[in-house]
Design a protein around this motif. Structure first.
Motif, PDB file in Angstrom:
ATOM      1  N   THR B  66       1.412  -1.351  -0.224  1.00 40.88           N
ATOM      2  CA  THR B  66       0.140  -0.234   0.083  1.00 40.88           C
ATOM      3  C   THR B  66       0.335   1.095   0.269  1.00 40.88           C
ATOM      4  O   THR B  66       1.749   1.284   0.162  1.00 40.88           O
ATOM      5  N   ASP B  67       0.033   2.409  -0.625  1.00 35.93           N
ATOM      6  CA  ASP B  67       1.188   3.793  -0.615  1.00 35.93           C
ATOM      7  C   ASP B  67       2.324   3.586  -1.322  1.00 35.93           C
ATOM      8  O   ASP B  67       3.301   3.730  -0.908  1.00 35.93           O
ATOM      9  N   LEU B  68       2.441   2.769  -2.323  1.00 34.82           N
ATOM     10  CA  LEU B  68       3.631   2.701  -3.346  1.00 34.82           C
ATOM     11  C   LEU B  68       4.019   3.808  -4.181  1.00 34.82           C
ATOM     12  O   LEU B  68       3.313   3.841  -4.575  1.00 34.82           O
ATOM     13  N   GLU B  69       4.970   4.388  -3.553  1.00 37.93           N
ATOM     14  CA  GLU B  69       5.519   5.743  -4.145  1.00 37.93           C
ATOM     15  C   GLU B  69       6.728   6.459  -3.878  1.00 37.93           C
ATOM     16  O   GLU B  69       7.961   5.434  -3.457  1.00 37.93           O
ATOM     17  N   MET B  70       6.802   7.531  -4.748  1.00 32.45           N
ATOM     18  CA  MET B  70       8.014   8.488  -5.026  1.00 32.45           C
ATOM     19  C   MET B  70       7.899   8.863  -3.583  1.00 32.45           C
ATOM     20  O   MET B  70       7.398   9.835  -4.310  1.00 32.45           O
ATOM     21  N   ASP B  71       8.771   9.107  -3.093  1.00 35.48           N
ATOM     22  CA  ASP B  71       8.916  10.647  -1.954  1.00 35.48           C
ATOM     23  C   ASP B  71       9.722  11.596  -2.105  1.00 35.48           C
ATOM     24  O   ASP B  71       9.801  11.629  -3.290  1.00 35.48           O
ATOM     25  N   ALA B  72       9.384  12.757  -1.453  1.00 41.54           N
ATOM     26  CA  ALA B  72      10.292  13.392  -2.106  1.00 41.54           C
ATOM     27  C   ALA B  72      11.440  13.767  -1.922  1.00 41.54           C
ATOM     28  O   ALA B  72      12.169  14.555  -3.263  1.00 41.54           O
ATOM     29  N   GLU B  73      12.395  13.440  -1.788  1.00 36.75           N
ATOM     30  CA  GLU B  73      13.898  12.503  -1.753  1.00 36.75           C
ATOM     31  C   GLU B  73      14.434  11.851  -2.875  1.00 36.75           C
ATOM     32  O   GLU B  73      15.494  11.999  -3.653  1.00 36.75           O
ATOM     33  N   GLY B  74      13.047  11.213  -4.011  1.00 36.23           N
ATOM     34  CA  GLY B  74      13.393   9.848  -4.694  1.00 36.23           C
ATOM     35  C   GLY B  74      13.362   9.183  -4.108  1.00 36.23           C
ATOM     36  O   GLY B  74      13.261   7.985  -4.974  1.00 36.23           O
ATOM     37  N   LYS B 170      13.069  14.029   7.982  1.00 39.06           N
ATOM     38  CA  LYS B 170      11.701  14.357   7.044  1.00 39.06           C
ATOM     39  C   LYS B 170      10.338  13.662   6.488  1.00 39.06           C
ATOM     40  O   LYS B 170       9.424  14.612   7.017  1.00 39.06           O
ATOM     41  N   GLY B 171      10.168  12.599   5.926  1.00 36.35           N
ATOM     42  CA  GLY B 171       9.021  11.689   5.380  1.00 36.35           C
ATOM     43  C   GLY B 171       8.659  11.457   5.966  1.00 36.35           C
ATOM     44  O   GLY B 171       8.518  12.228   7.711  1.00 36.35           O
ATOM     45  N   GLN B 172       7.092  10.813   5.414  1.00 35.94           N
ATOM     46  CA  GLN B 172       6.213  10.601   6.220  1.00 35.94           C
ATOM     47  C   GLN B 172       6.267   9.962   7.425  1.00 35.94           C
ATOM     48  O   GLN B 172       5.634   9.645   8.612  1.00 35.94           O
ATOM     49  N   TYR B 173       7.269   9.104   7.350  1.00 39.32           N
ATOM     50  CA  TYR B 173       7.015   8.026   7.944  1.00 39.32           C
ATOM     51  C   TYR B 173       8.554   8.094   8.896  1.00 39.32           C
ATOM     52  O   TYR B 173       8.606   7.437  10.481  1.00 39.32           O
ATOM     53  N   LYS B 174       8.701   9.238   9.709  1.00 40.01           N
ATOM     54  CA  LYS B 174       9.347   9.888  10.344  1.00 40.01           C
ATOM     55  C   LYS B 174       9.253   9.689  11.791  1.00 40.01           C
ATOM     56  O   LYS B 174       7.510   9.444  12.012  1.00 40.01           O
ATOM     57  N   ASP B 175       9.458   9.559  12.534  1.00 40.36           N
ATOM     58  CA  ASP B 175       9.100   8.831  14.103  1.00 40.36           C
ATOM     59  C   ASP B 175       8.386   7.739  14.455  1.00 40.36           C
ATOM     60  O   ASP B 175       7.648   7.480  14.985  1.00 40.36           O
TER      61      ASP B 175
END
Lengths: 406, 406
Positions: B66-74, B170-175
């Motif tokens: 699920t949520d397979l995607e490229m994040d802001a850093e690549g 930084k990303g959504q999975y931070k913490d």
């Protein structure tokens, strides 16, 4: 100083037609400066002089040259016919600069000083030749000899004099040129009568490479190269005959966390003396060998040893035009008569090729002053007095060589 | 060895679902090898992993993340949901290689050995993760914890761990990530439990430049740089704690007949010990300073002196996961149960970031064997026995960490 040379120059300078020519140079000095700027701002890196060459060809088109064209090597050549039955002499300046494509070549002006890479070496000369052509035309001067005007490629660096080599050894004017004047860089006081010989090498140091941390302890071509450059920098060379070396351009490696498997440096070795040049070359070869051996002794060769691949990329012949030759005497008399000191020098210029073939050749300046050649801070001073006196002295030299038809 | 870890691994390995998963890995081994080749032949230089990243994302698309995607850093991120109410653990491999764009990445095969730059570090792992996903799906295994699968950018060199830094900071999975396994390079016997700290510098040596012959005798940044590299190559460093240095990539200069006005080298300094790293860094700074001073003393500074511009381009924090931590014990038990020796190592990997933040993290191998990483001769051996045993050991480690839902 020979009375003959001084008398010839005096006669030219006193002639109404030469005075008219100098008046034209003076009246059009601003135009010449604009030409310098135009040409300087067309970048002309080694092996890529094409755009500037075509621009110069278009600028020369108005000046009644015959057979104005680009030759197979990329030189622009054009003949200004003499009275007939004369010999052919050649006047050249080089199109190329040392600066790679993408260098900022925008001219900055500060009073009469102009700053830009390549502006003095040798772009000013390209504009001066155009100014001479306009002056000769306007003054109605016909020479005894034919004059071949050339804007040549490949004078600098790895160009290895390819333009003038082609001109004298392969092109349609081969075996026809009796004497050669290259106009190169501003300063009038330096007359080049001797060709500094040079040997140029690209040395590529190879090794096994590996991870900077995991493979730490393996030999590295970078350490071998650094050792070689460092040793070269400590080699004593004589001031006279002047002998020099430079480690000039370098590159290599793949990633900051990898021991490189290949790095290279370009080296330039020169001397006025063929014997000193040979001695320096032998020393250089010994250094490369010693540095490779030292690295292979200092670190592990378990994945392979460091080796050096030595490729000769330049070999410019030495040679000289005797200081009592008429051509040298004309230049000296003309330049001194225009208020400059003169001294004779050895250098590496387009004149190397004819000198090495026994054809009389010199390098003269294009007028004015300049400095910091081959650096990004290169400059010329176009203050009109010294600029025009220099151009007049050069033109008098050309006319003394080519003769003025009655 | 803790009984708990061994018992957990034994229970996983004895379970029918795990055996089915290993059967799938075995049956599809050739497909996994084809995936390695496909991904290896998509070049993935530092800061340009985009094409390979998108290819991996497409290959992962079939696997129910699920949520397979490229994040802001690549980075490519995709969640494999667990039974619910579990924590999130992360399994990663890196997309980038050390090799610049244009490197020949065509895979050459010789029996079971495959040769290509980047094939083991870390492209094999990208294919192994896909194989694990297929095996988990086919065997119908649901884990207790959510597993975030990541193909990350910027592990190598100047990437400076930017992908994983983004993920944790930084990303959504931070913490949200409780533990981290990076699968990096084939060899199973090396479990990385400690983060080698590194300091990386680009040092640019500047000077006045000038004509190689006319300006001979002026200071040259090339000689200063060569002296610095040469001195660094003679610095003694301890084997334990392992401390290393490399002069890795170099460049500069404009033309073979010009004393350069600017040359640079990238340096990599590392140590298992923060104190040794600081000591080496200080020594390095002293060397740069001494080499600049030596050059300015040896040659003329009349047109300007040589200076060094030192820019930090990498700073990877040290850290460690205790060797008695459950995660380390699981990996050790799983890998030994599959017939490999194990040893604990310090290295610089994506695990540096979570380790430095106190989040349990290790690096394990992707299976099989390999060598010559970061060199053009890099290779892996995909002989099925060791390759599959390694993959099974890795999967058992992941399942021990994430737990298998009843």
């Amino acid at each position: 100083m020979s009375d003959h040379a001084q008398a010839t120059i005096r006669q030219i300078m006193d002639s109404p037609s030469f005075r008219r020519a100098v008046d034209v140079i003076t009246a059009e000095h601003d135009r010449m400066v604009r030409d310098i700027i135009t040409l300087t701002e067309i970048e002309s890196p080694p092996f890529n002089e094409n755009v500037r060459a075509k621009a110069w060809l278009e600028m020369a088109r108005a000046h009644g040259l015959t057979d104005l064209e680009m030759d197979a090597e990329g030189n622009i050549t054009g003949m200004r016919r003499g009275a007939g039955n004369g010999r052919t002499v050649c006047v050249a300046a080089h199109l190329d600069t040392v600066f790679p494509g993408g260098t900022d070549v925008k001219v900055r002006r500060k009073g009469t000083k102009l700053f830009a890479p390549g502006i003095g070496d040798d772009t000013r000369s390209l504009a001066v030749i155009l100014a001479w052509l306009r002056a000769l035309d306007a003054a109605g001067i016909t020479t005894r000899d034919d004059i071949l005007f050339v804007a040549d490629v490949g004078e600098e660096g790895l160009g290895d004099l390819r333009g003038v080599r082609h001109l004298f050894q392969k092109g349609q004017y081969k075996d026809r040129i009796s004497a050669f004047i290259t106009v190169d860089s501003p300063d009038m006081d330096r007359i080049v009568t001797g060709a500094v010989g040079s040997k140029r090498y690209r040395v590529t140091f190879n090794g096994p490479g590996g991870h900077s941390y995991g493979a730490f302890g393996l030999v590295s071509p970078m350490f071998a190269m650094a050792d070689a450059v460092s040793r070269l920098g400590r080699v004593p060379v004589p001031d006279k005959p002047k002998t020099t070396y430079s480690a000039s351009v370098t590159g290599g490696g793949t990633s900051i966390n990898a021991i490189p498997n290949s790095v290279w440096t370009d080296f330039d070795l020169r001397s006025e003396s063929p014997a000193e040049l040979d001695r320096l070359e032998q020393r250089f070869m010994d250094i490369i060998d010693a540095s490779v051996k030292a690295e292979n002794g200092l670190r592990s060769t378990r994945n392979g040893a460091v080796t050096a691949d030595i490729v000769k990329v330049g070999d410019r012949p030495a040679g000289a035009t005797p200081e009592n030759h008429e051509l040298v005497r004309f230049a000296q008399a003309a330049i001194e008569a225009h208020g400059f000191e003169t001294r004779f020098e050895y250098s590496s210029t387009d004149a190397n090729i004819p000198m090495s073939m026994g054809i009389p050749a010199i390098k003269i300046g294009s007028g004015g002053y300049g400095g910091r050649q081959h650096s990004l801070e290169e400059w010329i001073d176009v203050e009109p007095d010294a600029s025009i006196r220099g151009m007049a002295a050069g033109l008098a030299t050309v006319l003394a060589l080519a003769g003025v038809a009655e």
